[in-house]
Structures are given as C-alpha cells and as structure tokens.
Scaffold this motif. Structure first.
Motif, PDB file in Angstrom:
ATOM      1  N   ASN A   1       0.824  -1.205   0.000  1.00 17.48           N
ATOM      2  CA  ASN A   1       0.000   0.000   0.000  1.00 17.48           C
ATOM      3  C   ASN A   1       0.864   1.264   0.000  1.00 17.48           C
ATOM      4  O   ASN A   1       0.507   2.284   0.585  1.00 17.48           O
ATOM      5  CB  ASN A   1      -0.941   0.017   1.213  1.00 17.48           C
TER       6      ASN A   1
ATOM      7  N   THR B   1       1.578   6.611   0.932  1.00 17.73           N
ATOM      8  CA  THR B   1       0.858   5.454   1.465  1.00 17.73           C
ATOM      9  C   THR B   1      -0.630   5.653   1.248  1.00 17.73           C
ATOM     10  O   THR B   1      -1.130   6.781   1.255  1.00 17.73           O
ATOM     11  CB  THR B   1       1.139   5.266   2.969  1.00 17.73           C
TER      12      THR B   1
ATOM     13  N   ASP C   1      -4.784   3.600   1.772  1.00 16.42           N
ATOM     14  CA  ASP C   1      -5.521   2.562   2.511  1.00 16.42           C
ATOM     15  C   ASP C   1      -6.909   2.412   1.920  1.00 16.42           C
ATOM     16  O   ASP C   1      -7.186   2.923   0.819  1.00 16.42           O
ATOM     17  CB  ASP C   1      -5.594   2.899   4.010  1.00 16.42           C
TER      18      ASP C   1
ATOM     19  N   THR D   1      -8.825   5.611   0.767  1.00 11.99           N
ATOM     20  CA  THR D   1      -8.254   6.466  -0.271  1.00 11.99           C
ATOM     21  C   THR D   1      -9.114   6.406  -1.525  1.00 11.99           C
ATOM     22  O   THR D   1      -9.510   5.324  -1.965  1.00 11.99           O
ATOM     23  CB  THR D   1      -6.816   6.038  -0.617  1.00 11.99           C
TER      24      THR D   1
ATOM     25  N   SER E   1       0.289  10.624   3.506  1.00 14.14           N
ATOM     26  CA  SER E   1      -0.845   9.705   3.560  1.00 14.14           C
ATOM     27  C   SER E   1      -1.882  10.200   2.569  1.00 14.14           C
ATOM     28  O   SER E   1      -2.425  11.306   2.715  1.00 14.14           O
ATOM     29  CB  SER E   1      -1.447   9.659   4.975  1.00 14.14           C
TER      30      SER E   1
END
Length: 493
Positions: free
Chosen positions: A209, A219, A221, A224, A253
């Motif tokens: 990821n 990154t 998850d 997203t 993130s």
C-alpha cells in the motif's frame, strides 16, 4: 499542463463540439479561438488576466451558468463571484463559444488545478539581480519572479522555509515550475497540513500500500479515493496526482490519487494554449504546456519569432489538434525580455497606453491589449485595470516589442516606488561620451557607473563599450534617489 484528470472535462468538450457542429449543419468555416479569431466552440488554456467576466488569452468570457471545477471542487458560476473563486495568474482551461470578434465569448466549463501544494523545503535562493527566487516543494523546483508572479497572502520578500504554498504556473524545458501565481495557505504542521504532489509512480509492488513519487513516499488505505485508476491501485510508470496529509518531510498519507497525463487524447477543432516552449526540435516539432505542436504552416507575431523561437519562450498557440498534434495557425509571443520599472507620466485608458518617464524628459510608451495582466501590489486592489493607474504611480512592466516596434505589455504591476530600471535591446551605437540607447531612451554613464557582463562579473566601461553591439540585451539601473545617471549597466542573456 494538460492531464488525464481532464478526461471528463475534454469529454464534455467533445460533446459541445458535436452539438455545435450539428447545430450548424456541419458547415461553416472554423477559426482561431484566441484574440482576433473567427470564433466558434473550442478549448482555451492560459492564465487568468482579469475579471468583470473572466479574461483568458485575450478573450473575455461570460461565465453565468458555466460549471467551475476548481481544485476538484465543482460548482456553477453566476458570474458575480468569479474573482472570489478564481484568481489573477491562475492557469485555467475553458471550454466555450468564442464570438466572431475573437475577443469575447461564453464559457461552458472552467477548470483550475494547481501544479503543486506543499511546504517550502528550504530558504529560497535569490538570483544576483534580485529578480527571481528559487526553492523546492517536494520534487518540484519552483521559480518565482519579483515582478512576474502574482502573490497572495505573501509577497516575494516574505517567502520562507515551511510556508505552505499553492502554486500555479508553467514548466520549463528543465522541469522547473515558473510560477504565475503563489498563494500562501498556511505554515507547515506535520500530520495536519494538506498537500498535493504530482509525479511518476515508482517502487510500487503488488499487494503493498505504498509507492514513491520522486523521493516522497506515498501510502494509501481502504478509504483512499482512486480516480481513473482501474482496480483502485497504481502501476509503476503512471503519472498521478496525490492529495493527502504530510506526515513527515518525505511521507504523505493519500486521501485521493488521480491518474494524469500530458496533452489531449482526442482531436479538438479549435484550441488556444498559452505556455512555455519545451522539447524544441524545429518549428514543426515542439511542445507548449506539454502539448505537441507543429507550427510549420503558422504565422508568427512578431515575425522574427519564427526563426528565434526556442525552449523557455512564453507563447500562445492557436489551431486544431489532429491525432494528438496541435496544427498551429498562429503563434504569438507572450511574456518577453523587455522590462521597465519607472514612474507614470500619463495614462490613456481608452487607448490602452501608459507613458513612463524612464530618464528625466525621456518617455517610453507602453501599450496594453486584452491579454495584458494588470495587478496592484501596492494596495492589493482586485480586480485592477489600467483605469486605476494614475500619474505618479510606480509600475513594473514586462513585455515584448512587436513587429511594428511597439512595446506590448504582457504584465503590469503597480508597486511601491523603487529603483528606475530598463532592460531591452541596444538600438543606437554607443558613443564615446558613454551614452547607450535602449528602446530609444538615451542613458548616460559616468565614472561611478558599475558595468557587468552577462555573468554579473564586473567589467570596465572600456570593455563594455568595446563589446556592446546593436541588439544586445542590456539592463540599466538608476538607484533612488534617481539622478538620470546609470548606477549599473549590465549585459543580459
């Protein structure tokens, strides 16, 4: 630059074009989208230069009812708040109808997407002339101009490390982002500040990821949002935009990841694009704002641009996109090497001219057109126009000399009084008395004048006057309090 994030936007364009052609019975002549063109429906991409409607590439677009996609937020314009949603210096793309006069039209869609949003990595480095500053935001090198960049909630002198900036502009041949607009959003707070970054996906492995854009780790998850990315994932080599939160100086993130790309995938009957020339091979093979261009059969303004065009030139190109290549009908110079900072003697708003006193008793006439970007740095009046300029105001002007010898302003900035400066081509052979003429202004030098070569290395007056020739680009500075004698004279590249 154009990106695949515009797929839906361009799909609308294709639909608009189809409807337009059908309504016309498929007949009628085409024409240029930009100023002076025949009119029609098409795409216009360039910087916002004014309001009271929206001015882009010399066209005044009425915007009532137009959809606006600004940083992925969509709304409908009523025309009254465009200057609250958009801003001078933003690079936008408009789909709409241009009237037969070529300078007015109606927008159906307006899209704006900043090029990068993030913190200044280190203190900006200023060039020796004090004209530009360079700094990095993530993997993007940004160049701002004292007089050529629009600043919001900050200014050229105040930029500092960890300022959180949103930047719009044009990429040059080296990949540097030459900023047309810089807006300070906040000051960096790790784990809180929202950022945006664009780049090529690398170091992604299936089942993981995370990946990298340049040296920045991304990154994602389960929450997203993926746009135009099959399977809600990425692949190495894709060009994407990431929005998210900056966790560390090198880690984001992601809240949203969107596939992007340069250029248009579909044919476009009429298009006007402003941007910097890159990837120049010859006039039949170069790019403007990421779009491949063939200008072999185009007319150039000024005519000398045809043989002098090169990487880094700011131009506007008009024509049609066929099989991914913009077949140019017209190529116009924008931006320019001519700069002047001086006090206003007179203004003629109807004629669109401003006269500046560069040396006591010697005046330079500046002409404006519908593409001239006019801003007020002194009092931050917005919107601002030539009608707001008064005698005694101090202006910074950037532009070029057209084929008729007129000085055309690409950008005018009202500012606090400063040093008198003139940068332009030498037009009269220098005399033994130490006089050099630039754009018809005779500039006197004396024993205290500092002369420099193009690398800012001091040289003697004898070397300068022995080397200077007609057409050389030279800058003159008369520091305050101005006395009409040059304090500095230097060669420019």
């Amino acid at each position: 630059m154009m990106h695949q994030s515009h797929k839906g936007f361009i799909a609308i364009c294709m639909l608009v074009l189809v409807v337009f052609i059908a309504a016309c019975g498929g007949g009628g002549g085409g024409g240029s989208v930009a100023g002076g063109g025949i009119g029609g429906t098409g795409v216009t991409s360039g910087t916002v230069s004014g309001f009271g409607s929206v001015f882009v590439n010399g066209i005044e677009f009425e915007t009532d009812g137009a959809s606006r996609d600004v940083d992925d937020e969509t709304d409908i314009s009523d025309g009254s708040d465009d200057d609250q949603v958009l801003g001078i210096g933003m690079v936008v793309t408009i789909i709409g109808t241009v009237n037969d006069d070529g300078v007015s039209g109606t927008a159906d869609s307006i899209e704006y997407d900043d090029d990068v949003e993030g913190p200044v990595a280190a203190a900006p480095v200023e060039d020796p002339d004090g004209v530009t500053k360079t700094f990095a935001i993530f993997n993007t090198t940004v160049v701002v101009g004292r007089d050529s960049t629009v600043f919001v909630a900050t200014d050229y002198d105040s930029l500092t490390q960890n300022d959180l900036l949103e930047i719009s502009g044009y990429f040059d041949a080296d990949g540097k982002l030459l900023a047309t607009r810089v807006e300070k959003e906040d000051v960096l707070v790790l784990g809180v500040s929202g950022v945006e970054i664009k780049g090529v996906v690398s170091e992604f492995f299936n089942g993981t990821n995370e990946f990298k854009l340049g040296g920045i780790k991304i990154t994602f998850d389960g929450i997203t949002v993926f746009e135009d990315l099959p399977g809600d994932t990425v692949e190495n080599g894709q060009f994407v935009e990431v929005e998210g939160t900056l966790d560390t100086a090198v880690s984001i993130s992601a809240d949203r990841i969107e596939l992007e790309d340069e250029g248009f995938d579909d044919d476009v009957d009429q298009i006007s694009i402003e941007g910097l020339v890159t990837d120049f091979n010859d006039i039949s093979n170069f790019k403007v704002a990421g779009q491949r261009v063939n200008a072999a059969n185009a007319t150039f303004e000024p005519a000398a641009l045809k043989t002098g065009i090169a990487d880094g030139d700011k131009v506007e190109v008009e024509g049609a996109i066929v099989n991914g290549i913009l077949k140019a009908k017209e190529v116009e110079q924008r931006g320019g090497d001519i700069r002047v900072s001086a006090v206003v003697e007179t203004t003629e708003p109807v004629a669109g001219t401003v006269t500046l006193e560069v040396v006591s008793g010697q005046f330079l006439t500046v002409r404006t057109d519908s593409q001239t970007q006019i801003e007020d740095e002194r009092e931050e009046v917005e919107p601002f126009a030539i009608s707001g300029i008064d005698a005694g105001d101090f202006l910074n002007v950037e532009g070029f000399v057209d084929g008729s010898g007129n000085f055309i302003a690409s950008q005018i900035e009202r500012d606090e009084p400063g040093d008198i400066e003139l940068r332009g081509p030498v037009d009269v052979p220098p005399t033994a008395a130490g006089i050099v003429s630039i754009l018809g202004i005779s500039i006197a030098t004396d024993g205290s004048t500092v002369f420099e070569d193009a690398s800012d290395v001091p040289i003697s007056s004898a070397v300068f006057f022995g080397d200077v020739e007609n057409g050389d680009l030279v800058e003159y500075t008369d520091k305050q309090p101005a006395d009409g004698i040059a304090d500095e004279v230097e060669f420019e590249d």
